[in-house]
Scaffold this motif. Sequence first.
Motif, mmCIF file in Angstrom:
data_model
loop_
_atom_site.group_PDB
_atom_site.id
_atom_site.type_symbol
_atom_site.label_atom_id
_atom_site.label_comp_id
_atom_site.label_asym_id
_atom_site.label_seq_id
_atom_site.Cartn_x
_atom_site.Cartn_y
_atom_site.Cartn_z
ATOM 1 N N PHE A 19 54.024 41.175 52.971
ATOM 2 C CA PHE A 19 53.203 40.072 53.461
ATOM 3 C C PHE A 19 52.336 40.517 54.635
ATOM 4 C CE2 PHE A 19 52.605 36.328 56.178
ATOM 5 C CZ PHE A 19 51.959 35.486 55.288
ATOM 6 N N MET A 20 52.902 41.305 55.537
ATOM 7 C CA MET A 20 52.120 41.816 56.662
ATOM 8 C C MET A 20 51.008 42.732 56.176
ATOM 9 S SD MET A 20 53.207 40.372 59.342
ATOM 10 C CE MET A 20 52.311 41.391 60.502
ATOM 11 N N SER A 21 51.289 43.536 55.144
ATOM 12 C CA SER A 21 50.249 44.424 54.614
ATOM 13 C C SER A 21 49.136 43.640 53.924
ATOM 14 C CB SER A 21 50.867 45.423 53.640
ATOM 15 O OG SER A 21 51.421 44.769 52.513
ATOM 16 N N LEU A 22 49.468 42.469 53.368
ATOM 17 C CA LEU A 22 48.449 41.662 52.721
ATOM 18 C C LEU A 22 47.506 41.004 53.718
ATOM 19 C CD1 LEU A 22 50.431 39.852 49.859
ATOM 20 C CD2 LEU A 22 48.846 41.764 49.644
ATOM 21 N N ILE A 23 48.026 40.608 54.874
ATOM 22 C CA ILE A 23 47.203 39.897 55.844
ATOM 23 C C ILE A 23 46.545 40.824 56.852
ATOM 24 C CG2 ILE A 23 48.593 37.818 55.602
ATOM 25 C CD1 ILE A 23 49.949 38.495 58.226
ATOM 26 N N VAL A 24 46.838 42.128 56.781
ATOM 27 C CA VAL A 24 46.186 43.065 57.684
ATOM 28 C C VAL A 24 44.706 43.149 57.320
ATOM 29 C CG1 VAL A 24 46.000 45.511 58.287
ATOM 30 C CG2 VAL A 24 48.222 44.428 58.227
ATOM 31 N N THR A 36 42.730 46.126 42.949
ATOM 32 C CA THR A 36 42.438 46.576 41.585
ATOM 33 C C THR A 36 43.561 47.451 41.061
ATOM 34 O OG1 THR A 36 40.061 46.486 42.025
ATOM 35 C CG2 THR A 36 40.777 47.795 40.132
ATOM 36 N N PHE A 37 44.074 48.329 41.927
ATOM 37 C CA PHE A 37 45.207 49.177 41.528
ATOM 38 C C PHE A 37 46.444 48.340 41.237
ATOM 39 C CE2 PHE A 37 49.103 51.346 42.951
ATOM 40 C CZ PHE A 37 49.138 52.379 42.019
ATOM 41 N N ILE A 38 46.708 47.338 42.081
ATOM 42 C CA ILE A 38 47.882 46.490 41.875
ATOM 43 C C ILE A 38 47.755 45.697 40.578
ATOM 44 C CG2 ILE A 38 49.167 44.532 42.805
ATOM 45 C CD1 ILE A 38 48.505 45.544 45.593
ATOM 46 N N SER A 39 46.550 45.228 40.274
ATOM 47 C CA SER A 39 46.348 44.396 39.092
ATOM 48 C C SER A 39 46.397 45.190 37.797
ATOM 49 C CB SER A 39 45.003 43.664 39.196
ATOM 50 O OG SER A 39 44.956 42.871 40.359
ATOM 51 N N GLU A 40 45.983 46.470 37.849
ATOM 52 C CA GLU A 40 45.855 47.255 36.621
ATOM 53 C C GLU A 40 46.971 48.269 36.423
ATOM 54 O OE1 GLU A 40 42.051 49.056 36.795
ATOM 55 O OE2 GLU A 40 40.935 47.156 36.619
ATOM 56 N N SER A 41 47.801 48.493 37.436
ATOM 57 C CA SER A 41 48.839 49.512 37.315
ATOM 58 C C SER A 41 49.981 49.018 36.426
ATOM 59 C CB SER A 41 49.383 49.882 38.700
ATOM 60 O OG SER A 41 50.456 50.787 38.579
ATOM 61 N N LEU A 120 59.727 32.960 50.608
ATOM 62 C CA LEU A 120 58.731 33.979 50.913
ATOM 63 C C LEU A 120 58.156 34.585 49.640
ATOM 64 C CD1 LEU A 120 57.258 35.474 53.117
ATOM 65 C CD2 LEU A 120 59.136 37.118 53.227
ATOM 66 N N SER A 121 58.959 34.639 48.573
ATOM 67 C CA SER A 121 58.426 35.137 47.308
ATOM 68 C C SER A 121 57.325 34.214 46.780
ATOM 69 C CB SER A 121 59.547 35.264 46.280
ATOM 70 O OG SER A 121 60.058 33.994 45.924
ATOM 71 N N LEU A 122 57.509 32.903 46.925
ATOM 72 C CA LEU A 122 56.468 31.958 46.521
ATOM 73 C C LEU A 122 55.226 32.117 47.382
ATOM 74 C CD1 LEU A 122 58.639 28.744 45.951
ATOM 75 C CD2 LEU A 122 57.793 30.350 44.233
ATOM 76 N N ILE A 123 55.425 32.316 48.685
ATOM 77 C CA ILE A 123 54.284 32.510 49.581
ATOM 78 C C ILE A 123 53.527 33.780 49.226
ATOM 79 C CG2 ILE A 123 53.626 32.958 51.973
ATOM 80 C CD1 ILE A 123 55.853 31.140 52.854
ATOM 81 N N ARG A 126 51.465 33.208 46.022
ATOM 82 C CA ARG A 126 50.289 32.379 46.273
ATOM 83 C C ARG A 126 49.254 33.126 47.117
ATOM 84 N NH1 ARG A 126 47.087 29.233 43.806
ATOM 85 N NH2 ARG A 126 45.863 27.915 45.216
ATOM 86 N N THR A 127 49.713 33.893 48.109
ATOM 87 C CA THR A 127 48.791 34.665 48.939
ATOM 88 C C THR A 127 48.065 35.712 48.114
ATOM 89 O OG1 THR A 127 50.267 34.349 50.839
ATOM 90 C CG2 THR A 127 48.613 36.079 51.005
ATOM 91 N N TYR A 128 48.793 36.354 47.205
ATOM 92 C CA TYR A 128 48.177 37.365 46.335
ATOM 93 C C TYR A 128 47.084 36.741 45.464
ATOM 94 C CZ TYR A 128 47.847 40.743 42.513
ATOM 95 O OH TYR A 128 47.390 41.612 41.566
ATOM 96 N N VAL A 129 47.362 35.579 44.891
ATOM 97 C CA VAL A 129 46.370 34.909 44.047
ATOM 98 C C VAL A 129 45.159 34.488 44.871
ATOM 99 C CG1 VAL A 129 45.951 32.880 42.602
ATOM 100 C CG2 VAL A 129 48.098 34.142 42.393
#
Length: 213
Positions: A19-24, A36-41, A120-123, A126-129
């Motif tokens: 979560f911290m890496s997503l909001i950095v 793109t890597f996360i979505s296609e890997s 936190l998994s739900l958060i 949702r944050t990823y989307v």
Amino acid sequence: MTLYYSLVFLILVTEMVIFMSLIVPLPFTWRRKLFTFISESPLVAKLQYGMKITFIFILILFIDSVNRVYRVQVELAAAAESPAGRGGAAVLGGSERMEVQARKFYSQRNMYLCGFTLFLSLILNRTYVMILDVLRLEEENKRLKGDPAAKGKDAAALGNAGDPGEIGRLKKELAARERDLEALKNQTASQQREYNRMGDQISPADSMPKKDR
């Protein structure tokens, strides 16, 4: 803490790090490449599938911990309503009281641990989307502004459409095409007149043999 609750705690810490890496704040290009890597890997897809199964087990642990907390509360309430518990005296005494309080503490700890992990998994999901939507909108915004990095002829055309001076250029092109169309109409009319004139000249010559006959 038992092994499976230790694993739940490890998952919770991992979720916090993700979560911290997503909001950095990262540059748009880096963030786009990362997602793109996360979505296609395919490896990430398999990992996400395994985590879904893991969260099902965590949900089972959460339900079990809530049940344990409820049973401890019922046990404490029953002891308080007993004759020994009337008059404000201690409900339970000695080691028995400590054992009940310890079970209550561990049950609540496990309930909070599993609950926060699931929440936190739900958060995270949702944050990823939402970040994917933001990246898509930023990409579309760059295309509409005519970013040279935008890919495709259509994207470049959409990007130029957002330029304030593009309207004037389009008007000039439209006027030039109208002039070309008018010139083409005049040329067609001139050729039609010439064709009619040549037809009139040829028609008398064709009619002479018919009169001689």
